[in-house]
Design an enzyme around this catalytic site. Structure first.
Site, PDB file in Angstrom:
ATOM      1  N   CYS A  68       0.075  17.955  37.092  1.00 53.45           N
ATOM      2  CA  CYS A  68       1.483  17.093  37.680  1.00 53.45           C
ATOM      3  C   CYS A  68       1.660  16.057  36.444  1.00 53.45           C
ATOM      4  O   CYS A  68       0.511  15.422  35.902  1.00 53.45           O
ATOM      5  CB  CYS A  68       1.547  16.568  38.868  1.00 53.45           C
ATOM      6  SG  CYS A  68       3.197  15.697  39.255  1.00 53.45           S
TER       7      CYS A  68
ATOM      8  N   HIS B 263       8.533  16.730  44.944  1.00 56.20           N
ATOM      9  CA  HIS B 263       8.843  15.401  44.366  1.00 56.20           C
ATOM     10  C   HIS B 263       9.956  14.651  45.119  1.00 56.20           C
ATOM     11  O   HIS B 263      10.323  13.568  45.253  1.00 56.20           O
ATOM     12  CB  HIS B 263       8.914  15.540  42.988  1.00 56.20           C
ATOM     13  CG  HIS B 263       7.660  15.394  42.048  1.00 56.20           C
ATOM     14  ND1 HIS B 263       6.737  14.491  42.072  1.00 56.20           N
ATOM     15  CD2 HIS B 263       7.270  16.465  41.514  1.00 56.20           C
ATOM     16  CE1 HIS B 263       5.710  14.949  41.330  1.00 56.20           C
ATOM     17  NE2 HIS B 263       5.764  16.138  40.949  1.00 56.20           N
TER      18      HIS B 263
ATOM     19  N   GLU C 137       7.770  21.130  42.366  1.00 58.84           N
ATOM     20  CA  GLU C 137       8.897  20.171  41.890  1.00 58.84           C
ATOM     21  C   GLU C 137       9.633  19.767  43.103  1.00 58.84           C
ATOM     22  O   GLU C 137       9.985  18.210  43.099  1.00 58.84           O
ATOM     23  CB  GLU C 137       9.645  20.940  40.814  1.00 58.84           C
ATOM     24  CG  GLU C 137       8.892  21.432  39.414  1.00 58.84           C
ATOM     25  CD  GLU C 137       8.419  20.239  39.040  1.00 58.84           C
ATOM     26  OE1 GLU C 137       8.444  18.888  39.136  1.00 58.84           O
ATOM     27  OE2 GLU C 137       7.357  20.395  38.429  1.00 58.84           O
TER      28      GLU C 137
END
Length: 177
Positions: free
Chosen positions: A103, A149, A146
């Site tokens: 990440c 997040h 993703e």
């Protein structure tokens, strides 16, 4: 537009749940600038994807994919470049597989994370057009990573076996050679 600073693990803003993109922002100059900054930042960091909260923007926007091989994931298949706003993820089975993830907000580290193998994702593009895709494998993994997040979740929270978490240069010296 600009390469933005990527927030790193420990930054409280990465733990927030991002609000949806408002209708007024689709197909706007503000959205075009955000997407351009995300692209520039992702490319500069050799990312496979990036979420708006990683650059300090509290909106449900992620981008991922692109053309060419990524030096951080040299064996990964190509994923079509995608701007995904206000995503909805739907696993298509209970099948999960473990895979190594890194990440941009957790630089220098990798961990093994279990993710759904196949899913349907839907949402809107930067202009507001609705779309959906059914994906599997690395593409499905990237989307899940993703979109985590957007809910304030960094991949280390999903690691089940901490012996499968460490520095990239130790675990995979060929990647950093």
């Amino acid at each position: 537009m600009a390469v933005r600073e990527i927030l790193k693990m420990g930054e409280a803003r990465l733990l927030r749940v991002a609000p949806p993109v408002p209708e007024s922002m689709f197909d706007s100059e503000e959205m075009r600038e955000l997407v351009a900054d995300l692209i520039d930042t992702m490319k500069a960091a050799n990312g496979a994807g990036i979420a708006a909260p990683q650059i300090g923007v509290d909106l449900r926007v992620v981008i991922f994919g692109g053309t060419g091989k990524n030096p951080r994931y040299p064996d990964a298949p190509d994923i079509p470049f995608t701007v995904l706003c206000n995503p909805v993820l739907e696993p298509l089975s209970d099948d999960v597989s473990a895979g190594w993830e890194g990440c941009l907000s957790v630089p220098g580290l990798r961990g093994e994370v279990s993710r759904y193998e196949q899913l349907r994702y839907s949402g809107r593009d930067a202009t507001g057009a609705e779309f959906e895709r059914i994906v599997d494998g690395f593409h499905a993994r990237v989307v899940q990573h993703e979109c985590d997040h957007l809910d304030g979740v960094l991949y280390p929270r999903r690691i089940q076996n901490m012996t499968k978490f460490g520095f990239t240069d130790v675990l995979f010296p060929a990647l950093v050679a």
